[in-house]
Design an enzyme around this catalytic site. Sequence first.
Site, PDB file in Angstrom:
ATOM      1  N   PRO A  11      32.497  65.036 -56.657  1.00  0.00           N
ATOM      2  CA  PRO A  11      33.231  66.211 -57.105  1.00  0.00           C
ATOM      3  C   PRO A  11      34.165  66.687 -56.102  1.00  0.00           C
ATOM      4  O   PRO A  11      33.660  67.325 -55.043  1.00  0.00           O
ATOM      5  CB  PRO A  11      32.277  67.014 -57.333  1.00  0.00           C
ATOM      6  N   GLU A  12      35.441  66.545 -55.963  1.00  0.00           N
ATOM      7  CA  GLU A  12      36.514  67.236 -55.202  1.00  0.00           C
ATOM      8  C   GLU A  12      37.241  68.078 -56.218  1.00  0.00           C
ATOM      9  O   GLU A  12      36.895  68.049 -57.450  1.00  0.00           O
ATOM     10  CB  GLU A  12      37.339  66.309 -54.196  1.00  0.00           C
ATOM     11  N   LYS A  56      36.830  73.994 -55.588  1.00  0.00           N
ATOM     12  CA  LYS A  56      35.965  73.222 -56.561  1.00  0.00           C
ATOM     13  C   LYS A  56      34.691  74.043 -57.139  1.00  0.00           C
ATOM     14  O   LYS A  56      33.795  73.565 -57.511  1.00  0.00           O
ATOM     15  CB  LYS A  56      34.910  72.621 -55.177  1.00  0.00           C
ATOM     16  N   ARG A  97      37.447  84.382 -50.917  1.00  0.00           N
ATOM     17  CA  ARG A  97      37.071  83.422 -49.711  1.00  0.00           C
ATOM     18  C   ARG A  97      37.697  82.040 -49.808  1.00  0.00           C
ATOM     19  O   ARG A  97      37.407  81.174 -49.172  1.00  0.00           O
ATOM     20  CB  ARG A  97      35.640  83.609 -49.343  1.00  0.00           C
ATOM     21  N   ASN A 141      35.965  65.337 -48.430  1.00  0.00           N
ATOM     22  CA  ASN A 141      35.747  64.290 -47.443  1.00  0.00           C
ATOM     23  C   ASN A 141      36.722  63.007 -47.631  1.00  0.00           C
ATOM     24  O   ASN A 141      37.415  62.525 -46.782  1.00  0.00           O
ATOM     25  CB  ASN A 141      34.582  63.895 -47.090  1.00  0.00           C
TER      26      ASN A 141
END
Length: 266
Positions: free
Chosen positions: A2-3, A52, A123, A164
């Site tokens: 999951p990105e 995400k 945010r 990542n």
Amino acid sequence: MPEGHTIHRAARDQAQRFAGHALAVSSPQGRAADVAIAVDGRVLERIEPYGKHLLYRFAGLAEAVHVHLGLFGRFRSWPAERAPEPRATTRLRFAGGGYVLHLSGATASELLDPMAVDALLARLGPDPLRDDADPSVAWERLRRRRAPIGAVLLDQAVIAGIGNAYRAEILAAAGVDPWQPASAVSREEFGRLWEIAREQLSDGVRLRRIITMPAQPGRPRSRLRRAEATRVYGQRRCGGCGGPVRREPMGPRTLHWCPACQGGGA
DNA sequence: TAGGGATGGGTAA
DNA sequence: TACCCCTCCCTAA
């Protein structure tokens, strides 16, 4: 898994299957029982992806269902007649429109009132996959940071949706040293990083996988094997120059990069 | 077949 | 920085 690309893909696929239908919602695992009770029987109106995060909007309900897959979260779906029984770990089950969806392992699967939704979105930095994203907001946040650009790209308050794998791939494609301070990145370099992020994430949505390398003769991109799909992430040799890929912890995550193409590394 | 990682992130210190 | 949560899959035996 999951990105940001996974999340946008899920939003599109699930909206196509479930939007406009009254859904039977349950939480076989029980940990999202409050969500199931709140939305069971309601019509799903739309699904909004932000980085995400996913927000599910139901008719007649002020709260949104917020899902964040985290590292382990996963969606699975099937035509209703082929759907298996929920597992013990099935957090949420949606049924409607002829399909069944299971969610497991998510970091977040909760109801958010409008104020909490605002706080969540406040945010997050701009999401390169969204048409309304303003890259100058990301630039203003990024240029003030002295942390390595590789670390700042993972900060969801700067750019939302990069994880990542993509941070490694974006920096590699741009030929940028991940260890250089974000504050040392030029506006022009940032523009390139943003554009590459947009392209790579969009390809990920389309191809349903992280694929950053070009097709090979006789092998379309969608058929590339794992060892061919990325330039540096998870690779031993750089897809650009063939040199060795290095792995080092950068903060809590492992950074993959090619010193020959990108420089950097003590 | 066991176990270590893994494409995340919140919280506390 | 360290720790916690969460689940599944690939690898090494």
